[in-house]
Design a protein around this motif. Structure first.
Motif, mmCIF file in Angstrom:
data_model
loop_
_atom_site.group_PDB
_atom_site.id
_atom_site.type_symbol
_atom_site.label_atom_id
_atom_site.label_comp_id
_atom_site.label_asym_id
_atom_site.label_seq_id
_atom_site.Cartn_x
_atom_site.Cartn_y
_atom_site.Cartn_z
ATOM 1 N N GLU A 66 0.845 -1.203 0.000
ATOM 2 C CA GLU A 66 0.000 0.000 0.000
ATOM 3 C C GLU A 66 0.870 1.238 0.000
ATOM 4 O O GLU A 66 1.885 1.270 0.713
ATOM 5 C CB GLU A 66 -0.823 0.056 1.283
ATOM 6 N N PRO A 67 0.478 2.281 -0.751
ATOM 7 C CA PRO A 67 1.239 3.530 -0.691
ATOM 8 C C PRO A 67 0.860 4.353 0.537
ATOM 9 O O PRO A 67 -0.307 4.379 0.926
ATOM 10 C CB PRO A 67 0.804 4.259 -1.971
ATOM 11 N N TYR A 68 1.832 4.986 1.151
ATOM 12 C CA TYR A 68 1.585 5.887 2.283
ATOM 13 C C TYR A 68 2.307 7.201 2.049
ATOM 14 O O TYR A 68 3.422 7.220 1.518
ATOM 15 C CB TYR A 68 2.098 5.274 3.598
ATOM 16 N N GLN A 69 1.682 8.284 2.486
ATOM 17 C CA GLN A 69 2.346 9.581 2.445
ATOM 18 C C GLN A 69 2.982 9.869 3.818
ATOM 19 O O GLN A 69 2.329 9.713 4.854
ATOM 20 C CB GLN A 69 1.347 10.692 2.124
ATOM 21 N N LEU A 70 4.248 10.271 3.797
ATOM 22 C CA LEU A 70 4.951 10.597 5.043
ATOM 23 C C LEU A 70 5.412 12.049 5.010
ATOM 24 O O LEU A 70 5.793 12.556 3.944
ATOM 25 C CB LEU A 70 6.189 9.710 5.210
ATOM 26 N N LEU A 71 5.389 12.690 6.158
ATOM 27 C CA LEU A 71 6.015 14.002 6.291
ATOM 28 C C LEU A 71 7.013 13.887 7.425
ATOM 29 O O LEU A 71 6.619 13.638 8.573
ATOM 30 C CB LEU A 71 4.977 15.083 6.540
ATOM 31 N N ILE A 72 8.273 14.009 7.082
ATOM 32 C CA ILE A 72 9.328 13.742 8.062
ATOM 33 C C ILE A 72 10.097 15.030 8.348
ATOM 34 O O ILE A 72 10.573 15.695 7.428
ATOM 35 C CB ILE A 72 10.293 12.663 7.515
ATOM 36 N N GLY A 73 10.172 15.363 9.617
ATOM 37 C CA GLY A 73 10.963 16.522 10.028
ATOM 38 C C GLY A 73 12.348 16.050 10.455
ATOM 39 O O GLY A 73 12.515 14.921 10.934
ATOM 40 N N LEU A 74 13.334 16.909 10.279
ATOM 41 C CA LEU A 74 14.708 16.597 10.701
ATOM 42 C C LEU A 74 15.232 17.771 11.506
ATOM 43 O O LEU A 74 15.107 18.930 11.076
ATOM 44 C CB LEU A 74 15.609 16.395 9.477
ATOM 45 N N ARG A 75 15.780 17.456 12.669
ATOM 46 C CA ARG A 75 16.370 18.498 13.512
ATOM 47 C C ARG A 75 17.637 17.948 14.151
ATOM 48 O O ARG A 75 17.703 16.760 14.485
ATOM 49 C CB ARG A 75 15.417 18.899 14.648
ATOM 50 N N SER A 76 18.606 18.841 14.392
ATOM 51 C CA SER A 76 19.830 18.395 15.066
ATOM 52 C C SER A 76 19.568 18.157 16.553
ATOM 53 O O SER A 76 20.216 17.334 17.182
ATOM 54 C CB SER A 76 20.955 19.418 14.861
ATOM 55 N N GLU A 77 18.585 18.876 17.126
ATOM 56 C CA GLU A 77 18.151 18.654 18.515
ATOM 57 C C GLU A 77 16.638 18.492 18.482
ATOM 58 O O GLU A 77 15.962 19.262 17.782
ATOM 59 C CB GLU A 77 18.463 19.883 19.388
ATOM 60 N N LEU A 78 16.100 17.557 19.239
ATOM 61 C CA LEU A 78 14.640 17.395 19.265
ATOM 62 C C LEU A 78 14.096 18.048 20.540
ATOM 63 O O LEU A 78 14.333 17.562 21.647
ATOM 64 C CB LEU A 78 14.270 15.904 19.243
ATOM 65 N N PRO A 79 13.359 19.161 20.394
ATOM 66 C CA PRO A 79 12.872 19.835 21.599
ATOM 67 C C PRO A 79 11.826 18.987 22.324
ATOM 68 O O PRO A 79 11.187 18.115 21.721
ATOM 69 C CB PRO A 79 12.260 21.131 21.068
ATOM 70 N N GLU A 80 11.663 19.291 23.612
ATOM 71 C CA GLU A 80 10.743 18.548 24.486
ATOM 72 C C GLU A 80 9.344 18.384 23.855
ATOM 73 O O GLU A 80 8.774 17.293 23.864
ATOM 74 C CB GLU A 80 10.650 19.365 25.794
ATOM 75 N N HIS A 81 8.808 19.472 23.262
ATOM 76 C CA HIS A 81 7.423 19.406 22.779
ATOM 77 C C HIS A 81 7.268 18.509 21.552
ATOM 78 O O HIS A 81 6.146 18.218 21.132
ATOM 79 C CB HIS A 81 6.875 20.822 22.503
ATOM 80 N N LEU A 82 8.404 18.065 20.952
ATOM 81 C CA LEU A 82 8.296 17.152 19.804
ATOM 82 C C LEU A 82 8.773 15.743 20.148
ATOM 83 O O LEU A 82 8.785 14.859 19.281
ATOM 84 C CB LEU A 82 9.116 17.699 18.616
#
Ligand SMILES: Nc1ncnc2c1ncn2[C@@H]1O[C@H](COP(=O)(O)OP(=O)(O)O)[C@@H](O)[C@H]1O
Ligand SMILES: O=P(O)(O)O[C@H]1O[C@H](CO)[C@@H](O[C@H]2O[C@H](CO)[C@@H](O)[C@H](O)[C@H]2O)[C@H](O)[C@H]1O
Length: 449
Positions: A66-82
């Motif tokens: 099945e095809p899926y759509q992804l939205l991927i964020g990239l950060r050098s540090e991941l803040p608490e709220h994420l």
């Protein structure tokens, strides 16, 4: 930060295989992805944070691809709220579910407003629409089949998680109705496409609205708090709204018939449709054995349709319940014309009897009335009151519908068969998703016996 989106997604395959099955929109429940192939990937925002949009083919153990759509964020540090949105690590970066990141989601509004195209993925406003930019983005924060982002008080963008080839029913029916002047749908404002697939659809956000499910269940709560009063006597009586909702649905049906056509399904085709109802029941029985005691009654109701000399069919909503309705300050609006989540794309595009939508709403009044009592041993008084509430609102809804189009109660055999078919579908849905609520549709089948 990386500029090779395909490689990033491919490098995350193992993490995605762990993460995907935990998402509400992942369809192959209980099956771990065995293979993830990247079909398309685009970098929408560079820097720190960065945003990657991807279409991947997921092959799950024991089920298809099945095809899926992804939205991927990239950060050098991941803040608490994420932290709750983390997917894994790639290179030196944290990868996470980008729809949870307002900073990255704000970029999507800019793409739509500018009519941008990146790596073949196009973000296009509807003809004549000029989108306001600079609005705060936020995820909708409810469990959904897809993922929606709200921009200020202006727009809502639905990102389809399992995009399917061919016309997207949600977009096409919204457009057809809006262009026909319908006041019962929100205005389409933009679309996201890649190679014939619709990845996203933005509409005017109805900020002043309340969901039909919330409004109806508030009324039931009022009623159950006042054990000695009838539904007509408590402050939050819903019957007036139920009637207006019936009028709104009938108006949508008339508009759909006017712009997309309606036809008479001949008697021999009715026989084939009845066979399909039986086949759907066969599949449900195989999955939920508790249905067995209701089988003869349900099959008899289906077979009663064999004598009909035809059935009127047209495009309809296809998956109507109170959660698919919004009450704005001016009236009722219907949302989410995708069709039943379990149906195949080809099946969803078929014409149907408008009574399918009526049956869906009638079942929903039953749910609204009884969900507070689910999983408990309700006292008789409360149960009687809740059932009275359901009857009162079901009748008011049909009265409203009949005031605009034909009275659905006059086609009693068809309405009964479609309501039972919906209850059977719900039994399977609840067994898979909310076992505590399984008795709501099962009790409806007992009462119909
Ligand atoms: N135009 C709109 N205005 C305000 N809220 C909306 C609008 N469209 C959808 N919503 C909200 O978003 C939720 C999910 O929308 P829906 O189209 O049903 O998505 P899904 O296909 O993921 O179930 C709805 O339950 C409703 O609360
Ligand atoms: O909204 P979806 O298209 O994802 O529809 C699925 O989920 C619905 C539950 O959210 C489910 O609806 C059933 O539960 C509702 C209350 O939560 C009730 O109002 C509906 O009448 C009942 O069918 C729907 O069946 C399922 O397809």
């Amino acid at each position: 930060m990386t500029t090779r989106p395909r490689h990033v997604v491919a490098a995350l395959a193992d993490d995605l295989a762990e993460w995907l099955p935990r998402q509400r929109w992942y369809a192959a429940k209980g099956s771990r992805p065995a293979r993830i192939d990247v079909r398309a990937a685009a970098q929408l925002g560079a820097g720190d944070p960065a945003l990657i949009q991807a279409l991947v083919d997921v092959t799950a153990e024991g089920s298809g691809t099945e095809p899926y759509q992804l939205l991927i964020g990239l950060r050098s540090e991941l803040p608490e709220h994420l932290a709750h949105a983390g997917i894994g690590r790639v290179g030196g970066d944290y990868a996470y579910e980008a729809t949870q990141d307002p900073e990255l989601m704000a970029l999507l509004l800019d793409l739509m407003a500018a009519g941008r195209e990146t790596e073949g993925i196009s973000w296009q406003p509807e003809p004549g629409i000029r989108l306001v930019t600079g609005l705060r983005a936020r995820p909708i924060g409810v469990e959904q089949s897809n993922t929606s982002i709200i921009f200020g008080y202006h727009y809502i963008l639905k990102l389809f998680r399992r995009p399917t080839p061919g016309p997207n029913r949600d977009v096409e029916l919204h457009r057809a109705l809006f262009r026909a002047g319908s006041e019962q749908v929100a205005e389409p404002v933009a679309e996201v496409r890649w190679d014939g697939l619709v990845l996203g659809f933005a509409q005017r956000y109805l900020a002043d609205s309340v969901e039909g499910w919330a409004a109806a269940t508030a009324s039931v709560r009022d009623l159950l708090a006042e054990g000695d009063l009838f539904a007509a006597e408590v402050g939050g009586d819903f019957a007036g709204e139920a009637g207006r909702l019936g009028e709104a649905l009938a108006t949508v049906h008339l508009d759909l018939a006017r712009v997309l056509g309606a036809e008479r399904m001949p008697a021999d085709a009715v026989g084939a449709a009845v066979d399909e109802l039986h086949a759907r029941l066969d599949r449900a029985l195989a999955r939920v054995p508790e249905l067995g005691e209701h089988e003869p009654m349900v099959r008899a109701a289906f077979d009663a349709l064999r004598g009909l000399d035809g059935v009127d069919v047209q495009q309809v909503h296809g998956d109507l319940h109170l959660g698919q309705t919004l009450r704005t300050t001016t009236g009722w609006v219907l949302i989410d014309f995708e069709g039943e989540p379990a149906a195949s794309p080809a099946d969803r595009l078929r014409t149907r009897s408008p009574l399918r939508d009526v049956a869906g709403m009638l079942r929903s009044f039953d749910y609204a009335a009884l969900h507070l009592l689910a999983g408990t041993e309700p006292d008789r008084q409360q149960l009687t009151r809740a059932l009275e509430w359901a009857d009162r609102n079901r009748e008011a809804f049909c009265d409203g519908y009949a005031a605009v189009a034909g009275d659905p109660r006059e086609q009693s055999a068809l309405l009964r068969a479609l309501e039972l078919d919906k209850a059977v579908y719900e039994v399977v849905y609840e067994a898979g998703h909310r076992p505590d609520w399984l008795d709501i549709p099962l009790a409806a089948l007992r009462r119909a016996g």
